[in-house]
Design an enzyme around this catalytic site. Structure first.
Site, PDB file in Angstrom:
ATOM      1  N   ARG A   1      16.264 -16.445 -25.875  1.00  0.00           N
ATOM      2  CA  ARG A   1      17.105 -15.256 -25.905  1.00  0.00           C
ATOM      3  C   ARG A   1      16.237 -14.006 -26.092  1.00  0.00           C
ATOM      4  NH1 ARG A   1      21.537 -13.889 -30.565  1.00  0.00           N
ATOM      5  NH2 ARG A   1      19.626 -13.378 -31.650  1.00  0.00           N
TER       6      ARG A   1
ATOM      7  N   LYS B   1      21.289  -5.308 -36.610  1.00  0.00           N
ATOM      8  CA  LYS B   1      20.854  -5.706 -35.259  1.00  0.00           C
ATOM      9  C   LYS B   1      20.526  -4.452 -34.457  1.00  0.00           C
ATOM     10  CE  LYS B   1      23.218 -10.061 -35.804  1.00  0.00           C
ATOM     11  NZ  LYS B   1      24.523 -10.709 -35.851  1.00  0.00           N
TER      12      LYS B   1
ATOM     13  N   ASP C   1      34.628  -8.462 -33.319  1.00  0.00           N
ATOM     14  CA  ASP C   1      33.327  -8.419 -33.976  1.00  0.00           C
ATOM     15  C   ASP C   1      32.371  -7.730 -33.012  1.00  0.00           C
ATOM     16  OD1 ASP C   1      30.777  -8.947 -35.011  1.00  0.00           O
ATOM     17  OD2 ASP C   1      31.429 -10.817 -35.952  1.00  0.00           O
TER      18      ASP C   1
END
Ligand SMILES: *Cc1c(COP(=O)(O)O)cnc(C)c1O
Length: 398
Positions: free
Chosen positions: A370, A222, A196
């Site tokens: 994050r 993303k 992935d």
């Protein structure tokens, strides 16, 4: 000590700096969440506008041919393929990552029918685990998921391992697997690997062909900046393309969809991994975004990404020492993707407060802050501003 002026100087010297203007970014925002949803390329907005008004509005049904809508899965797939070092004709753009995972995992299990273990990490992205679990149940042949932490994966590959299922970059820590090394180790034991690449493609150079990869999937919204819910992609190595057809046999993966035959005959190559009609508008946006990344070049992107993540770690440690923050990503840039995670017992509150100051990162439970760095639009000076804001919200904790 690095200063803000030094970071401004890095921005002036940055060969990728001109790409920033090609994104729409709101004033007053430091956007460090491109690993959840990439920013909007201006060209993507313009192409969608054209696809809506001209192609859909005026072209109507004729646009399937005249505007090249029919070729979108193969055409956008080929462009994504160049970003991830795929052999020509081995990537299509289709569906979501979850759905593509289902397809390739089913085929991979078919290739290793005498083996019953799907080896993965407990910290793999939940959808990857759920899809594997659901498929094992559906197949009904006694497949089981074996969960081993990243550092034990290679040693855990054994004669019962059918498939090693891994996300190359851990979405929590940003730790990165060596694609070639794991693939080689799996092949030595007769297992296949499904990668992935959701946090890899568009963030750094990936070379699927050189790694001898079997199957890969990944996400369009993303680092690829394809927009919310952008379609995903699927890679199948040329040697695996003809052996099996994937279980979501749909009409657009048929060798001749417009013959409208009653029986399924799969398209000869990776085209059989398309199931149904492509989401034209979303794929149009994704195509523009991928072209921009190809233009920027992954070598330049990776070079800046390493510099940015390293500087962010350095600044956070210099300026925020003693505040209870702990680096939760690998210190060695070779071992991480394009994100830095810090842990703090009150991470959730901190991320919310940062958002109030226009610094957008995200919180991953239980204790991670994050921050994702997208070298095509992030500036070095934003590292300073983010660390400064984090210092202020830490000082404000009561
Ligand atoms: C983001 C992400 C996904 C997303 O899956 P969707 O089906 O597109 O929702 C899958 N896997 C990983 C590792 C991800 O990071």
């Amino acid at each position: 000590m690095t200063t803000r002026a030094e970071l401004e100087q890095l921005d002036r010297e940055d060969p990728l700096a001109p790409f920033r203007e090609r994104f729409f970014l709101p004033d007053g925002v430091v956007y460090l969440d491109g690993n959840s949803l990439g920013a909007l390329p201006r060209e993507a907005a313009a192409r969608v506008e054209k696809a809506v008004r001209e192609e859909w509005g005026n072209g109507l049904i004729r646009s399937w041919d005249d505007a090249g809508w029919m070729e979108l899965p193969a055409r956008v797939g080929a462009k994504i393929g160049r970003l991830v070092g795929a052999e020509p004709g081995s990537v299509v753009c289709a569906d979501s990552t979850s759905v593509n995972l289902f397809k390739v995992l089913a085929v991979a299990l078919g290739h290793r029918a005498d083996r019953k273990t799907i080896l993965t990490e407990p910290g793999n992205f939940p959808t990857d685990l759920y899809v594997a679990e659901g498929l094992a149940k559906l197949v009904g042949k006694g497949h089981r998921l074996r969960l081993e932490p990243a550092e034990r994966i290679v040693r855990a590959i054994d004669p019962d391992t059918a498939v090693v299922l891994l996300t190359q970059v851990d979405y929590r820590s940003g730790a990165r697997h060596d694609l070639g090394e794991v693939t080689r180790a799996a092949h030595e034991k007769g297992a296949l690997v499904v990668w992935d690449l959701s946090h890899s493609a568009g963030a750094f150079e990936v070379d699927l062909a050189a790694a001898g990869a079997d199957f890969a999937v990944g996400c369009g919204y993303k680092y690829l900046c394809g927009g919310p819910g952008a379609p995903a992609y699927v890679y199948v190595a040329p040697r695996h393309q003809r052996t099996f057809s994937q279980p979501l046999a749909g009409w657009l993966g048929h060798v001749a969809p417009f013959a409208f035959e009653s029986a399924y005959r799969p398209a000869p190559g990776v085209g059989r991994y398309v199931a149904g009609t492509p989401p034209v508008l979303s794929m149009t946006a994704l195509e523009a975004a991928v072209e921009l990344l190809l233009e920027a070049g992954m070598a330049a992107v990776r070079e800046k990404s390493v510099r940015m993540t390293s500087l962010f770690v350095e600044l956070a440690e210099e300026r925020l020492a003693g505040n209870g923050l702990v680096l939760a990503s690998p210190r060695d840039p070779e071992r991480r993707g394009s994100q830095v995670s810090l842990s703090h017992p009150r991470a959730g509150e901190l991320v919310r407060a940062l958002g109030g100051r226009g610094v957008l990162g995200d919180f991953r439970p239980p204790d991670l802050l994050r921050f994702g760095f997208a070298p095509v639009y992030n500036r070095y000076v934003e590292l300073w501003d983010a660390v400064e804001a984090l210092g202020a919200v830490l000082a404000g904790l009561s």
